[in-house]
Design a protein around this motif. Structure first.
Motif, short mmCIF file in Angstrom:
data_model
loop_
_atom_site.label_atom_id
_atom_site.label_comp_id
_atom_site.label_asym_id
_atom_site.label_seq_id
_atom_site.Cartn_x
_atom_site.Cartn_y
_atom_site.Cartn_z
N HIS A 31 80.02 26.66 20.71
CA HIS A 31 79.61 28.06 20.69
C HIS A 31 78.72 28.39 21.89
O HIS A 31 78.91 29.42 22.55
CB HIS A 31 78.88 28.37 19.39
N ILE A 32 77.77 27.52 22.18
CA ILE A 32 76.88 27.76 23.32
C ILE A 32 77.67 27.70 24.63
O ILE A 32 77.44 28.51 25.55
CB ILE A 32 75.72 26.74 23.32
N GLN A 33 78.63 26.79 24.72
CA GLN A 33 79.46 26.73 25.93
C GLN A 33 80.22 28.03 26.15
O GLN A 33 80.32 28.52 27.28
CB GLN A 33 80.44 25.54 25.83
N MET A 34 80.74 28.60 25.07
CA MET A 34 81.45 29.87 25.20
C MET A 34 80.50 30.98 25.61
O MET A 34 80.85 31.84 26.43
CB MET A 34 82.16 30.21 23.89
N ASN A 35 79.29 30.99 25.07
CA ASN A 35 78.28 31.97 25.48
C ASN A 35 77.96 31.86 26.97
O ASN A 35 77.91 32.86 27.70
CB ASN A 35 76.99 31.78 24.69
N ILE A 44 84.83 23.37 32.48
CA ILE A 44 83.82 22.39 32.08
C ILE A 44 84.19 21.01 32.63
O ILE A 44 83.32 20.28 33.14
CB ILE A 44 83.69 22.35 30.54
N LYS A 45 85.47 20.63 32.57
CA LYS A 45 85.89 19.33 33.09
C LYS A 45 85.64 19.24 34.60
O LYS A 45 85.14 18.22 35.10
CB LYS A 45 87.38 19.10 32.80
N GLN A 46 85.96 20.32 35.32
CA GLN A 46 85.76 20.32 36.77
C GLN A 46 84.28 20.24 37.13
O GLN A 46 83.89 19.51 38.05
CB GLN A 46 86.39 21.56 37.38
N GLN A 47 83.45 20.99 36.40
CA GLN A 47 82.01 20.95 36.64
C GLN A 47 81.46 19.56 36.36
O GLN A 47 80.56 19.08 37.06
CB GLN A 47 81.29 21.99 35.79
N ALA A 48 81.98 18.90 35.34
CA ALA A 48 81.53 17.55 34.99
C ALA A 48 81.88 16.56 36.10
O ALA A 48 81.07 15.69 36.45
CB ALA A 48 82.16 17.10 33.67
N ILE A 49 83.08 16.70 36.67
CA ILE A 49 83.51 15.82 37.77
C ILE A 49 82.61 16.01 38.98
O ILE A 49 82.16 15.05 39.61
CB ILE A 49 84.99 16.09 38.13
N ILE A 50 82.33 17.29 39.30
CA ILE A 50 81.44 17.58 40.45
C ILE A 50 80.06 17.00 40.22
O ILE A 50 79.47 16.35 41.10
CB ILE A 50 81.36 19.11 40.68
N MET A 51 79.50 17.20 39.02
CA MET A 51 78.17 16.71 38.71
C MET A 51 78.13 15.18 38.72
O MET A 51 77.17 14.58 39.21
CB MET A 51 77.73 17.24 37.33
N GLU A 52 79.18 14.56 38.22
CA GLU A 52 79.25 13.09 38.17
C GLU A 52 79.24 12.51 39.58
O GLU A 52 78.69 11.43 39.82
CB GLU A 52 80.52 12.66 37.43
N SER A 53 79.84 13.23 40.53
CA SER A 53 79.88 12.74 41.91
C SER A 53 78.51 12.82 42.58
O SER A 53 78.24 12.13 43.55
CB SER A 53 80.90 13.55 42.73
N ILE A 54 77.65 13.69 42.04
CA ILE A 54 76.30 13.85 42.61
C ILE A 54 75.32 12.89 41.93
O ILE A 54 74.58 12.17 42.59
CB ILE A 54 75.80 15.30 42.43
#
Length: 337
Positions: free
Chosen positions: A126-130, A276-286
């Protein structure tokens, strides 16, 4: 907007300029997405333009965001199989846009079961959708129309609402509390459709408890609401459960149906999940993302909201007992017209 309201905005702006905590300032920037004044107005409206109360509400919200790492929620994907199960049991999605460019959010209140995952995952989703609405959907709508768009329309489908809703009341109250205290004034109008008798009975006792500004936002429509909703949105943006007079069209068991905006396969949920998956991949690379469950502190509900939740619970118990008594006498079910 009156002079008194303008003065209230200036006072709240001044108070926020004095905030020197970097974390609070950063999360406020992430929250307002370049529209700080409009964000201040939302919190002022939520506290009837009382500057001191609006300021406390906003600071509490910012602290909640920092303490629960809300700014990072869009880099924490829920496993795909679990997300699909959540979408089948927490019926919510976006069906399109109104004629004025506002996102149309659909909610299957009556048929949501919240029984395929633990509460923490329903709250996370729910928070992710918000956050996706506030950081991606609304900024895109604003850019497209060349004017600020900061609210949405919600169409609430009451098909299938039963006494078993009592079992979900605690979770629904928690989600409602998060929305009320941290995402205030984000909905322009609530449209209630396919309302059965049980809703009408609860609405009768809850309506007088609502604040006037909230009451004005709620419209209970006849049947599936198609005729009225087509005045504010095109047919393509109508939620699937509003496209036929037959209330059974609300059924969501066709999880592969791309027209069903609750479905994991619907374009909105595909875009949200892929984001969300793409943002996670970007964050994981940092830097490595901390693994583990996403826990959120549930704020204490506003006393007025707590009273409303208690009233709904009491009314449902009364209706349930009355229904049980009638059934024991003659086997007649509650009239679900």
């Amino acid at each position: 907007m009156g002079g008194g309201n303008q003065e209230a905005i200036k006072q709240l702006q001044s108070l926020m300029e004095n905030v020197d905590d970097e974390q609070l300032k950063n999360t406020f920037q992430n929250m307002h997405q370049g529209y700080p004044t409009e964000t201040l107005i939302r919190f002022l409206k939520a506290r009837d333009w009382n500057v001191a109360k609006a300021h406390k509400m906003l600071i509490d919200c910012l602290k909640w965001r920092v303490e629960n790492e809300i700014d990072k929620v869009l880099v924490k994907p829920i496993p795909a199989d679990l997300y699909r199960a959540i979408r089948d049991s927490q019926l919510m999605g976006m069906s399109g846009y109104s004629k004025e460019g506002l996102p149309v959010v659909a909610v299957g209140v009556g048929l949501s079961t919240y029984d395929k995952a633990s509460d923490k995952y329903y709250i996370q989703s729910h928070i992710q959708m918000n956050e996706y609405r506030d950081r991606v959907v609304l900024p895109k709508a604003t850019k497209k129309h060349g004017r600020y768009i900061g609210t949405c329309l919600k169409v609430l489908d009451m098909t299938g609402l039963k006494f078993s809703a009592l079992n979900q009341l605690r979770l629904l109250t928690a989600i409602s509390t998060i929305d009320d205290l941290n995402y205030p004034e984000k909905t322009d109008t609530y449209y209630i459709v396919n309302a059965p008798y049980i809703f009408s009975a609860c609405w009768k006792v809850v309506k007088p408890l609502l604040q006037e500004r909230t009451r004005r936002k709620i419209q209970v429509l006849q049947g599936c609401g198609k005729e009225e909703l087509l005045k504010v949105m095109d047919y393509a943006s109508l939620p699937h459960f509003c496209r036929k007079e037959d209330s059974k069209s609300s059924k969501h068991n066709a999880s592969g149906n791309t027209e069903n905006c609750f479905s994991f396969n619907h374009v909105f949920h595909q875009q949200l999940y892929n984001h969300i998956k793409q943002q996670a991949i970007i964050m994981e690379s940092i830097s490595p993302i901390r693994q583990g469950s996403f826990y959120v502190d549930i704020p204490e509900p506003d006393p007025d909201d707590a009273k409303i939740a208690k009233t709904i619970e009491t009314e449902l118990h009364k209706l349930e007992n009355h229904n049980g008594f009638n059934n024991s006498l003659n086997g007649v079910a509650v009239n679900g017209h």
